[in-house]
Design an enzyme around this catalytic site. Structure first.
Site, PDB file in Angstrom:
ATOM      1  N   ASN A 163       0.787  -1.231   0.000  1.00 45.78           N
ATOM      2  CA  ASN A 163       0.000   0.000   0.000  1.00 45.78           C
ATOM      3  C   ASN A 163       0.825   1.290   0.000  1.00 45.78           C
ATOM      4  OD1 ASN A 163       0.756  -0.717   2.607  1.00 45.78           O
ATOM      5  ND2 ASN A 163      -1.086   0.100   3.557  1.00 45.78           N
ATOM      6  N   LYS A 186      12.173  -8.263   0.687  1.00 41.32           N
ATOM      7  CA  LYS A 186      11.153  -8.967  -0.090  1.00 41.32           C
ATOM      8  C   LYS A 186       9.960  -8.031  -0.225  1.00 41.32           C
ATOM      9  CE  LYS A 186       7.725 -11.001   0.301  1.00 41.32           C
ATOM     10  NZ  LYS A 186       6.362 -10.591  -0.255  1.00 41.32           N
ATOM     11  N   PRO A 187       9.816  -7.348  -1.389  1.00 41.47           N
ATOM     12  CA  PRO A 187       8.676  -6.440  -1.569  1.00 41.47           C
ATOM     13  C   PRO A 187       7.379  -7.220  -1.804  1.00 41.47           C
ATOM     14  CG  PRO A 187      10.467  -6.001  -3.146  1.00 41.47           C
ATOM     15  CD  PRO A 187      10.706  -7.342  -2.541  1.00 41.47           C
ATOM     16  N   ALA A 188       6.263  -6.544  -1.673  1.00 39.54           N
ATOM     17  CA  ALA A 188       4.969  -7.156  -1.976  1.00 39.54           C
ATOM     18  C   ALA A 188       4.887  -7.463  -3.473  1.00 39.54           C
ATOM     19  CB  ALA A 188       3.844  -6.224  -1.566  1.00 39.54           C
ATOM     20  N   ARG A 290      -7.431   9.028   2.598  1.00 34.87           N
ATOM     21  CA  ARG A 290      -6.044   8.995   2.116  1.00 34.87           C
ATOM     22  C   ARG A 290      -5.690   7.566   1.714  1.00 34.87           C
ATOM     23  NH1 ARG A 290      -0.522   8.888   4.536  1.00 34.87           N
ATOM     24  NH2 ARG A 290      -1.494   8.109   6.430  1.00 34.87           N
ATOM     25  N   CYS A 296      -3.039   1.048   7.222  1.00 32.11           N
ATOM     26  CA  CYS A 296      -3.257   0.498   8.563  1.00 32.11           C
ATOM     27  C   CYS A 296      -3.643   1.596   9.539  1.00 32.11           C
ATOM     28  CB  CYS A 296      -2.018  -0.239   9.037  1.00 32.11           C
ATOM     29  SG  CYS A 296      -0.517   0.761   8.963  1.00 32.11           S
TER      30      CYS A 296
END
Length: 493
Positions: A163, A186-188, A290, A296
């Site tokens: 996000n 480790k990216p999404a 936003r 989160c």
């Protein structure tokens, strides 16, 4: 008018498509790739290397091999690398903003805001790199000397969410670099392109080979599982869902790893009868819409005093209803798509459950038609206490409103969740704000403010919202351990 297609193509051509291991961009060991899609159209943006278990092992090897020399690198040098990275990201702000909009969907104005926010972690920790300190003192009995120093924890596994593709990477990478730790990132899988471009910028800024390794993958468990079991790993930092975080904590226990967990949220937004309603509605717009509500820290439950609930709901719904949805590259877009069809369907199921339970949609309440994963900005009133939408993280542009009559009731409603990341309180009475804040079970509080994130402040929660803090003076401590040396009395013998 929007962004010309050729500008998008030119930018995508600059994004590395390989795995960054030991300073080199490589194909995946098995040659596998995966597609990254634009959530506003469903079309493929790029195909990039899909890391395997073997690739994860090579990345861990590189991080472990580079750790000793990187830990000995002068703090000033580490700080200067971060400062150069800050300047490079700032210079390329439009590139990073457009890339985030393409792969994640948020409007360009919000992507530009994320570039500013994400870059600030690089500048902040460039300054913190030279502030790491210890102490030297005489023991209470006077018979020895106490030397306390801080040292880098060692190789780290960093796992970022989809996000906030830039800010979540910089918020973890910058303190690790400042502290002297090497990393496997480790990216999404839904939004890896920003991390790919950022890693290239870090190399351009002078980061030595092996300090940062990037393994984008569609098989997270196959890649990160063996790394977590590797005895050379010293820390794991994760931002994402509580369920995944709980699993990582269990895996981290095997080697007693240091853990930083920034997990789910269910933020209450409290509006008292003495609040400035104009400011409260402004704060609600920022806290809810936003990033399309995909944060989160997004306000999840609007808890409004019954004497002002109708007026607040009317004003808020009018503002929300005026928000236009559209591809983030379009000038008139104020709310972009959700990240994928699964996320959109989950949001709609929560709304449907609330409506079936007696709630009223003052505005919105359904998915948008057409390509992409858009959902109408929605305000719900008269939501039943047992509605799922009050218990589960929405992660979408939907605001459920419930009411209260007393302070104690407001606090009880706000704390009625297993999560505790952030709370928002709007009141004109400072004493009330401080009093309520002390009673709320959350790691952060927005007092008459709808946005609290700041690189200079400690970000994190309590209860099932996580462990540890990112940002602020506390952020670098997550990547350091304390060593004590006892020294014999220099006056003895």
């Amino acid at each position: 008018m929007g962004i010309p297609a050729h500008r998008e193509a030119e930018l995508l051509a600059q994004v590395p498509t390989g795995l960054l291991i030991d300073g080199e961009w490589r194909d995946a060991a098995g040659g596998a790739t995966f597609d990254v899609e634009d959530p506003s159209t469903g079309k493929v943006l790029l195909s990039i290397a899909d890391a395997s278990t073997e690739d994860g092992g090579l990345a861990m090897d590189a991080a472990a091999a580079a750790q000793e020399s990187w830990a000995r690198t002068a703090p000033r040098e580490r700080g200067e690398i971060l400062r150069r990275a800050f300047e490079l990201v700032t210079e390329r702000a439009e590139d990073f903003a457009l890339l985030m909009t393409l792969e994640m969907g948020k409007p360009l104005a919000e992507s530009r805001g994320e570039v500013t926010y994400g870059a600030e972690f690089l500048r902040w920790f460039s300054e913190e790199a030279v502030r790491v300190s210890g102490r030297y003192s005489t023991s209470p009995d006077g018979k020895s000397r106490l030397l306390v120093t801080k040292k880098p924890v060692g190789p780290c596994l960093l796992i970022t969410p989809w996000n906030f593709p830039l800010a979540m990477a910089t918020r973890k990478i910058a303190p690790a670099v400042a502290a002297g730790c090497t990393m496997v990132l480790k990216p999404a899988k839904l939004t890896p392109l920003t991390s790919q471009l950022f890693a290239a910028v870090m190399m351009e800024a002078g980061l030595p080979a092996g300090v940062l390794n990037v393994v984008s993958t569609t098989s997270a468990g196959d890649v990160t599982g063996p790394i977590l079991k590797d005895p050379r790993l010293r820390k794991v930092s994760f931002t994402g869902s509580t369920a995944v975080g709980q699993g990582l904590i269990r895996d981290a226990a095997h080697n007693v790893l240091r853990t930083s967990m920034e997990l789910g949220g269910n933020a209450p937004f409290l509006v008292f009868e003495d609040a400035d309603l104009d400011k409260a509605v402004d704060g609600a717009m920022a806290a809810k819409l936003r990033n399309m509500g995909e944060a989160c820290t997004a306000a999840n439950r609007f808890i409004v005093q019954d004497t002002v609930a109708d007026e607040f709901a009317e004003r808020f719904a009018a503002r929300v209803g005026a928000m236009t949805t559209g591809r983030g590259t379009e000038d008139e877009s104020k709310v972009g798509p959700l990240i994928d069809a699964k996320s959109r369907d989950k949001v709609h199921s929560l709304v449907t459950d609330a409506l079936d339970g007696g709630a009223r949609a003052l505005v919105g309440g359904a998915p948008e038609e057409g390509p992409g994963y858009f959902y109408q900005p929605t305000v719900l009133k008269d939501v039943a206490p047992d509605a799922r939408i009050l218990k589960e993280e929405i992660f979408g542009p939907v605001a459920p409103i419930v009411t209260f009559s007393t302070e104690d009731e407001a606090v009880a409603l706000a704390n009625n969740t297993e999560f505790g990341l952030v709370s928002y309180v709007f009141t004109s009475d400072l004493n009330r704000g401080l009093r309520i804040g002390e009673k709320l079970e959350s790691g952060m509080l927005g007092l008459n403010a709808g946005v609290v994130s700041n690189a200079a402040a400690p970000f994190g929660g309590v209860k099932q919202s996580g462990l540890g803090r990112e940002g602020g003076a506390e952020g670098i401590e997550e990547y350091l351990y304390t060593q004590y040396t006892g020294i014999a009395d220099p006056y003895a013998g």
